[in-house]
Each structure stands twice: as C-alpha cells, then as structure tokens.
Design a protein around this motif. Sequence first.
Motif, short mmCIF file in Angstrom:
data_model
loop_
_atom_site.label_atom_id
_atom_site.label_comp_id
_atom_site.label_asym_id
_atom_site.label_seq_id
_atom_site.Cartn_x
_atom_site.Cartn_y
_atom_site.Cartn_z
N UNK A 1 15.14 4.26 -8.57
CA UNK A 1 15.36 4.17 -7.47
C UNK A 1 16.67 4.32 -6.92
N UNK B 1 2.92 13.58 -11.16
CA UNK B 1 3.69 14.50 -11.87
C UNK B 1 4.57 14.47 -13.46
N UNK C 1 1.70 8.85 -6.41
CA UNK C 1 2.37 10.75 -6.61
C UNK C 1 3.04 11.20 -6.68
N UNK C 2 3.89 10.11 -7.69
CA UNK C 2 5.27 10.64 -8.56
C UNK C 2 4.34 10.34 -9.77
N UNK D 1 2.96 5.87 -2.93
CA UNK D 1 4.32 6.56 -3.30
C UNK D 1 4.41 6.85 -5.34
N UNK E 1 8.45 -4.29 -2.52
CA UNK E 1 8.82 -2.75 -2.45
C UNK E 1 8.60 -2.66 -4.41
N UNK F 1 0.75 -1.27 -0.06
CA UNK F 1 0.03 0.06 0.04
C UNK F 1 0.96 1.27 0.25
N UNK F 2 1.60 1.56 0.58
CA UNK F 2 2.54 2.45 1.04
C UNK F 2 3.44 2.59 -0.31
N UNK F 3 4.00 1.99 -1.16
CA UNK F 3 4.51 1.67 -2.07
C UNK F 3 3.40 2.33 -3.45
#
Lengths: 260, 323
Positions: free
Chosen positions: A79, A21, A17-18, A14, A98, A9-11
Amino acid sequence: MIHALRVLRAAALLELRYLAVNRFMLFCVFVQPFFVAITTMFMLRRGTVFDPTYVVIGATLTGMWSLLLFNSNWAIGGERWQGTLELTVGAPTPVIVVIAGKLIGTTLLSFVSMVVCYAVGAWLFGYSITIADPVTFVPSLLFMLVGLWATAMLIAPLGILWRWVGQILNVFEYPIYMLAGFLFPILMLPTWSNPASWILPPFWGATAVHLSSSGGADVGALLGIWIVLLLSSAAAVLLARPFFGLILRRAIADGTLALT
Amino acid sequence: MNAIALENAGRVYRVTTGFVRRHAKEIQAVDGLSFEVARGELFGMLGPNGAGKTTTIKMLTTLLRPTSGRVVVAGFDVARNADRIRPLIGFAFGGERGLYYRLNGRDNLRYFAELYRLEPSRINPRVEELLDLVSLRDRADERVEGYSRGMKQRLHLARMLLHDPNILFLDEPTIGLDPVGARELRETIRELHRRGKTILLTTHYMFEADELCDRIVVIGKGRLLASGTPRELKALVRDLTVVEIEVFGATPALIDQVRALDFVDSVAVEQRELRQLLRVQTPIADEALPRLLASLGGLAVGRASVREATLEDAYVRLVGKTE
C-alpha cells in the motif's frame, strides 16, 4: 459492525483482483504446491505406510502458507509503495480492518492450492483421494483457514516495524512447513522443537485437517484441537492489534506513511 | 469558529546519514507557522520547493504529527483527535500515485466509498454523480493505469469528495496538467468553493492563486513570509517596476554586485540553457535599465524589457529574501 464486514469484503475483492495478475503469488498457489506434491509422492509412495490424502493435504498447506507468508509481509508495504497507504490511514476505517480484508482475500485464493494438489494425487498418480471423516473435515478446514489468516495478521505489521524481521520472515517458508507438520508429523522432529510448534496456529490447523482427512481421531480429541486452534488464532490477532497501532503512531510521528 | 488554525506549528524531521557511522540530523521543515482559515474560504499557500507546504498539509490532514505548536481542524486538535477529523476532511495530493491502477476508475471510487463508510444505498449514485462532476463517466470502466495524468488527478478529486466533506486540502492539484486540464480543474475547484466548501490549496502558480484564492499565505523555509488577499500581496510591489534582462555568463559575484546596487530591491535569476534571465525589482522604473546595463560591464546582453510588477513578483520578492 456491518460497515466493517463491508470493508472486509471490499478489501478482499480488491486483493483477489491484484493477486490474480501477480505472477509470483500465482506461482506460490499453483506451481510450488504442484512440485511439492509430486516430489513428496515420489518420496513416500514406496514406503510401508503411505497415505496419498495426507500428501495432498500437506502439499496444499505448503502452497497456502507460502502465499500467505509472502503476501502478509507485503500487505502494508505494498500500500505504501503504490501511494495508497496515506489515503487508507486518512480514511475513517481502521487500517487493521483493511489489512484483515486483504488477507481474507489472500487466504481464499490460497485455497486453490488444494485443487492443484488433488489433481496431482488423483489424476497424475491415479490415487483415490478420500476424506475419512467429511463431517469433521469441513470445520477442520474452516478453522485451519482461520489459523493461517490469523498468523498472517500477526506477520503483516512485523516486517514494517522492523525491516530485518521482514527480511527474515521471507525465509520462514520451510521452517513452518516442518514445525507445523504440513508434510510429516512433528513426532519426527526433536522433542525440544515441539513447543515452537504448539504456539503456531498453522500446526493446530494442519493437525486438525490431517486427522479429519486421514481418520484415526475421535471427535473429543478433534474438539480439543479446534479449541486450541481458535484460541491460538485469537491470540495472534490480539497480539497483532498493538503492532498495527504502533506502526501508525510511528509512521505519523516519523513521517514515513509515504515514500516521498 | 475557523475551519483551520495553526498556532506556532512546527515540524522537525530526524534523518540519519552515513553507512557505517550513522549521524542523526534534524531538519526543520515547518518553523512556528501560524495562520487561520475561515469557514467557506478558498485559501492559498504558496512557497518554493522545500518551503514546508506539503508538510503543513500532511499535518492538517492528520498524516503527520506536529513536533511543536498546535494544529486545529474543524475545532479538533490533529494530535489528539485525528479520528474525529478524518470523516470531516478530504484531501488530494499532487502526482499520479495513490490509486489502484489495476482497478477501473469507478471501482476505485467504490472501494474508497466503503473506507469512508458511505451508506450502501448511497455509494453508486454518489460515485456516478462525482464521475459526472470530474467528467470521467465515459472512461470510468477503463483501468486507471491507462489514464492520463489529468484523468488521475480528476479521479483523486472525485475520491476526495466521496463523503462530501466540508474542508478540503489540495496539494498542487494542477501540477503537470496541460493548460486545458488545469483550467477545467480550476473551474471544478471554483464550483466547490461556490458550494461553500473550505478549501486550502497549495500551488506554485501565482496566477492560479490570484485567480482562485480569497486569501494567501506565502511561506519560505517553513516560516510565514506574508499573508493577505492577492490584492494586498500585490500592493507589496505596487511601487516597484520589474526590469528583465537576458544575459550570457553572469557569475554569482556579478549578480551579488547587482543586488547590492542602491536602486535595486531584489534580483531573481532564471537559468535558460546558456542564458540567464535577471528579474530586477526596482522603484525607479525606466531609469533603472541604462544603469543596470552599465553595471553589467562587458557582459553579453540579449533582450531587455521593463514591465509592471505582478503577484508573481511579489512572491519572488518575498521568497527571494529568505534565500
């Protein structure tokens, strides 16, 4: 297990959001399927058998595939480029989790292509875009997303392991459009190319959503397609696992986790 | 048991050069390095650029495999038990990279807290606690891309501490920071040491190592040159005096000539635009200055002074011998 879900979920968040944009990736989601849908509508609408829903779904799939192809090929390299790969590898969570989360985020964003293509079919051309079998369409769509995500999982480590593969993968946009039957059935392709289609989860995903949206298939046939789709997806992820392991072993042995 | 131990550790990089005809070349970055760090110790690793400090830290943090010898952290071998080591250590590398610039500081910490498997109920309180520790709470909702270098460095420190590890690795943490920022960071490191953390720190700044570290190793060209407390290392130059002479246009041959003088222990040269500053270590104190000036012949000389040797001079002496 709960921890892995939290990381997914966190990845995913993230990544969303990247991507929100990233103009190139947004082009893949919004602009490219828009033009594919318009072009295909113009090409096919004068034909004797024309199904606007098929075009909307097909153009949606092209947008989804483009985003997943490019972003999965860049998932690990990105990354590394921003210096976070070492920190990710140095954390107790396996890197594959991830990357899986990042690609879930990508898959979710790619789904926006459907809104764009629906708008082209329904509002720009004024067609009635209807789903013939909504009951089977929902699982078909869900499983198709799994198939695209699993294919992206397999792509993610390849371009890092072999740079030339990464470069070639960047031009795999159109071959997969054709081999997976996004915009037209693979019956139009030479039969010798069919086995290449059969091993691709996106082919089974496209077949399932096209059958559910346009109608004409019984539940038994669809069930068989779903099973093959999920099995080929599982195979792609299982195949990806050792590649992820190989990347890490090689990077830690060669000292290439960081750019500097 | 020691927190960290290196036994004859080595690391060779294989690089290729050339475009059409590719040639493989081996670079020995770390060469038979051995030292130990006790639990709760603040340990410094000094060395010039290319000495092997970062390579050593990367081996210790499981991000790089040693090609020879043994590297043990928290009782586990890095080559075999990386997964056991990772939850027990924290690391921060110098520089501005390694953060998600489009996220704010707080979200960066929350994300890494997930990667470090913090209990969900612990994440927010821990993040706020660390934002306070590194004085970033007021700016925590701003995107990291707008942070100064010092703020990014402090955010790295907070990230490193999320899972409250007992062994910390800091690679040049104050590099590029302004004096106030560097002092604040040193104070934070001192506070972590007071809390019982084992800290391995690399730095270029001798005064920093002198001020913070219980023990120091000096490495050069991947080899151990000296180890001991700052006081012990300073003792290496206790009997020496440093003569600093500013000259204009000294050739390498002339510097070698100075180096060869019987009362000269070592010579370091610092290029300052058109001038050069010669730092000559000598056991004969004030008598050395006129003799050195005489040895420089007709060379234009600027400022000259004589002073006591410092830890930095001990370092220069050690490192100078490898060059």
